[in-house]
Design an enzyme around this catalytic site. Structure first.
Site, PDB file in Angstrom:
ATOM      1  N   ILE A 218       0.839  -1.202   0.000  1.00  9.70           N
ATOM      2  CA  ILE A 218       0.000   0.000   0.000  1.00  9.70           C
ATOM      3  C   ILE A 218       0.871   1.247   0.000  1.00  9.70           C
ATOM      4  O   ILE A 218       0.580   2.225  -0.698  1.00  9.70           O
ATOM      5  CB  ILE A 218      -0.952  -0.026   1.210  1.00  9.70           C
ATOM      6  CG1 ILE A 218      -1.987  -1.142   1.039  1.00  9.70           C
ATOM      7  CG2 ILE A 218      -1.652   1.320   1.367  1.00  9.70           C
ATOM      8  CD1 ILE A 218      -2.889  -1.355   2.242  1.00  9.70           C
ATOM      9  N   ASP A 237      11.365   4.083   5.250  1.00  7.64           N
ATOM     10  CA  ASP A 237      11.197   2.674   5.590  1.00  7.64           C
ATOM     11  C   ASP A 237      12.402   2.216   6.393  1.00  7.64           C
ATOM     12  O   ASP A 237      13.398   2.939   6.516  1.00  7.64           O
ATOM     13  CB  ASP A 237      11.009   1.806   4.339  1.00  7.64           C
ATOM     14  CG  ASP A 237       9.953   0.716   4.559  1.00  7.64           C
ATOM     15  OD1 ASP A 237       9.980   0.078   5.637  1.00  7.64           O
ATOM     16  OD2 ASP A 237       9.110   0.507   3.675  1.00  7.64           O
ATOM     17  N   ALA A 288       3.170   3.212   7.612  1.00 10.02           N
ATOM     18  CA  ALA A 288       3.919   2.069   8.146  1.00 10.02           C
ATOM     19  C   ALA A 288       3.096   1.334   9.208  1.00 10.02           C
ATOM     20  O   ALA A 288       2.512   1.957  10.091  1.00 10.02           O
ATOM     21  CB  ALA A 288       5.243   2.532   8.738  1.00 10.02           C
ATOM     22  N   ALA A 297      -4.865 -14.421  25.164  1.00 10.01           N
ATOM     23  CA  ALA A 297      -4.401 -15.365  26.179  1.00 10.01           C
ATOM     24  C   ALA A 297      -2.975 -15.842  25.902  1.00 10.01           C
ATOM     25  O   ALA A 297      -2.265 -16.280  26.824  1.00 10.01           O
ATOM     26  CB  ALA A 297      -5.341 -16.571  26.259  1.00 10.01           C
ATOM     27  N   ASN A 346     -11.161  -7.965  15.479  1.00  9.21           N
ATOM     28  CA  ASN A 346     -10.829  -9.171  14.725  1.00  9.21           C
ATOM     29  C   ASN A 346     -10.181 -10.173  15.676  1.00  9.21           C
ATOM     30  O   ASN A 346      -9.373  -9.802  16.527  1.00  9.21           O
ATOM     31  CB  ASN A 346      -9.868  -8.841  13.579  1.00  9.21           C
ATOM     32  CG  ASN A 346      -9.965  -9.832  12.444  1.00  9.21           C
ATOM     33  OD1 ASN A 346     -10.821 -10.710  12.438  1.00  9.21           O
ATOM     34  ND2 ASN A 346      -9.083  -9.694  11.478  1.00  9.21           N
ATOM     35  N   TYR A 352      -3.334  -5.235  17.315  1.00 17.11           N
ATOM     36  CA  TYR A 352      -3.479  -4.498  16.060  1.00 17.11           C
ATOM     37  C   TYR A 352      -4.729  -3.621  16.079  1.00 17.11           C
ATOM     38  O   TYR A 352      -4.683  -2.438  15.708  1.00 17.11           O
ATOM     39  CB  TYR A 352      -3.536  -5.494  14.902  1.00 17.11           C
ATOM     40  CG  TYR A 352      -3.615  -4.869  13.529  1.00 17.11           C
ATOM     41  CD1 TYR A 352      -2.483  -4.301  12.950  1.00 17.11           C
ATOM     42  CD2 TYR A 352      -4.803  -4.855  12.812  1.00 17.11           C
ATOM     43  CE1 TYR A 352      -2.539  -3.740  11.689  1.00 17.11           C
ATOM     44  CE2 TYR A 352      -4.872  -4.294  11.544  1.00 17.11           C
ATOM     45  CZ  TYR A 352      -3.737  -3.733  10.987  1.00 17.11           C
ATOM     46  OH  TYR A 352      -3.798  -3.170   9.734  1.00 17.11           O
ATOM     47  N   LYS A 356      -5.027   0.488  15.755  1.00 27.39           N
ATOM     48  CA  LYS A 356      -5.738   1.147  14.666  1.00 27.39           C
ATOM     49  C   LYS A 356      -6.933   1.954  15.167  1.00 27.39           C
ATOM     50  O   LYS A 356      -7.268   3.001  14.590  1.00 27.39           O
ATOM     51  CB  LYS A 356      -6.179   0.103  13.635  1.00 27.39           C
ATOM     52  CG  LYS A 356      -4.992  -0.554  12.903  1.00 27.39           C
ATOM     53  CD  LYS A 356      -4.092   0.464  12.236  1.00 27.39           C
ATOM     54  CE  LYS A 356      -3.001  -0.161  11.390  1.00 27.39           C
ATOM     55  NZ  LYS A 356      -2.143   0.844  10.722  1.00 27.39           N
ATOM     56  N   THR A 386      -2.892  -7.847  -1.219  1.00 27.25           N
ATOM     57  CA  THR A 386      -1.453  -7.565  -1.227  1.00 27.25           C
ATOM     58  C   THR A 386      -0.708  -8.884  -1.069  1.00 27.25           C
ATOM     59  O   THR A 386      -1.311  -9.945  -0.891  1.00 27.25           O
ATOM     60  CB  THR A 386      -1.063  -6.623  -0.075  1.00 27.25           C
ATOM     61  OG1 THR A 386      -1.351  -7.286   1.174  1.00 27.25           O
ATOM     62  CG2 THR A 386      -1.829  -5.312  -0.137  1.00 27.25           C
TER      63      THR A 386
END
Length: 445
Positions: A218, A237, A288, A297, A346, A352, A356, A386
């Site tokens: 991306i 990067d 990034a 857990a 999720n 994550y 976000k 991707t």
């Protein structure tokens, strides 16, 4: 990467099975090609309100052909309804009156925009009710329209009527091919007046754009699209990706910084480089990101800390340093990359998803504090095809791609085009928004 299922359903056997088994039948989306017109067809305009009289002139300035009356023999590539004039629920029949007769006259991959007044800016309880109702209408129509179509609701604050050009250009064009069911606010936070765009084909000419995680995926597409729009791209990067990064920015005639954005001195090094080599920066894209998936857990400390550090803490620290040192130029743009995971959650991604969702909080908190026309917004990608998603197990990948109104995954360029809309000098009144690039996921968004 290609969508093999989409190729299959286009075959004679695939068409037979789709018809008889009711399988998803994704339409091949039309995406923008450099040099092509924004809209290859006619846009029908209607409604009553604060914007309807100016819409033909706005669209004409964008090179978009318009019609003000429905022709039973015509087909339309887009529809725009000004619903800012709806002041109570009894007037919502105007939605059915405008759309029902024309929906069967839409071309493939049409784009629909409804313009409204932010509910919090209305003058009465009845008007607020009517304007809030537009959200349910547009999101439902987005799941009905089919044929690769998109539907958006754009709330235009009073006083921001002259600042809708860039948003209409994006949402009526193939640049928004994988964006649907979204609610965007123009002029609700910060400035209400946009800077004129001298060159619609290269709105970022003379601008400098910083893109983190730029070497591939991306991030690479963000760099390419911003370069297409005229920007000088400074890619960032990790040193391990330096070869790919250098090759990309050389192709784009840009610049690069190889560093770990989580390093203690990374914000200062980035700010120094941008100030000394480029005199500042106009667009900052925090792309990034990493995943380190495990159920909570079984989550080790390093997995948790690394994801939060890269995805959330580094963008916060870099942005704070750039703003504090005055490196972000007036009418600058800050863009975060969130995720559907941060909205819907999720399994196995508590770290994550937290990072976000934090990006969304970052936008909410920062947007009202910015001055000099600087804005902050975010994109929230869904299932984007991707190299990383290609490694996802087949069954999981298929569910991820089909469980949206378009029954397919998006492409990195879809995220990049959304960021380019935010980045445009004409998007000064677009501040504090989070737009999902997910084909309108059926669940959680």
């Amino acid at each position: 990467m290609t969508d093999r299922y989409q190729g299959f359903v286009a075959s004679p056997v695939g068409k037979f099975l789709v018809k008889n088994l009711g399988l998803p039948s994704p339409v091949r989306l039309e995406r923008y090609r450099e040099g092509a017109p924004l809209v290859d067809g006619t846009v029908l305009v209607g409604g009553t309100g604060r914007l309807v009289d100016q819409l033909p002139d706005v669209l004409d300035s964008l090179g978009i052909a318009t019609a003000l009356r429905r022709d039973d023999d015509a087909t339309y590539k887009g529809l725009v309804l000004d619903a800012t004039g709806l002041t109570d629920a009894s007037e919502l029949h105007a939605l059915r009156d405008f759309f029902t007769p024309v929906l069967r006259s839409l071309d493939t991959c049409p784009h629909v925009v409804v313009l409204g007044t932010p509910p919090e800016a209305t003058g009465s309880i009845a008007e607020r009710v009517a304007q809030r109702a537009l959200e349910g209408f547009t999101r439902s129509l987005g799941k009905e329209i089919g044929r690769g179509g998109t539907v958006q609701l754009v709330y235009v604050a009073p006083g921001a009527e002259q600042s809708v050009d860039s948003t209409l250009a994006f949402f009526l064009s193939p640049k928004s091919a994988y964006v649907s069911g979204q609610v965007v606010r123009v002029g609700s936070t910060g400035a209400t007046q946009a800077e004129p765009v001298a060159d619609l084909a290269r709105p970022l000419a003379g601008k400098v754009a910083l893109v983190t995680g730029a070497s591939r995926g991306i991030g690479e597409q963000i760099a390419r699209v911003l370069h297409r729009d005229g920007a000088t791209v400074v890619g960032v990067d990790v040193p391990q990706a330096a070869n790919e990064l250098v090759a990309l920015v050389k192709e784009l005639d840009g610049d690069h910084i190889a560093l770990d954005i989580t390093a203690a001195d990374a914000p200062q090094r980035i700010a120094h480089h941008l100030r000394e080599k480029h005199g500042g920066v106009d667009v900052v894209v925090h792309n990034a990101g990493i995943t380190r998936d495990k159920k909570l857990a079984n989550m080790k400390e390093d997995r948790w800390d690394s994801v939060l550090a890269v995805n959330l803490t580094a963008p916060e620290r870099i942005t704070a340093e750039l703003l504090q040192q005055g490196v972000v130029n007036p009418n600058g743009r800050i863009v975060g990359v969130a995720s559907i995971a941060g909205i819907a959650g999720n399994v196995g991604q508590t770290n994550y998803a937290a990072s976000k969702a934090g990006v969304i909080g970052f936008v909410d908190a920062l947007a009202p504090t910015l001055a000099d026309g600087i804005t902050v917004n975010a994109v929230a990608p869904g299932f984007i095809i991707t190299q990383m998603t290609a490694a996802v197990p087949f069954a999981t990948r298929e569910v991820g791609q089909r469980l949206n109104a378009m029954a397919q995954g998006g492409l990195p360029v879809d995220v990049a085009e959304t960021i380019a809309w935010y980045a445009s000098p004409g998007s000064t009144a677009v501040n504090g928004n989070v737009v999902r690039v997910c084909g309108q996921m059926m669940l959680g968004a």
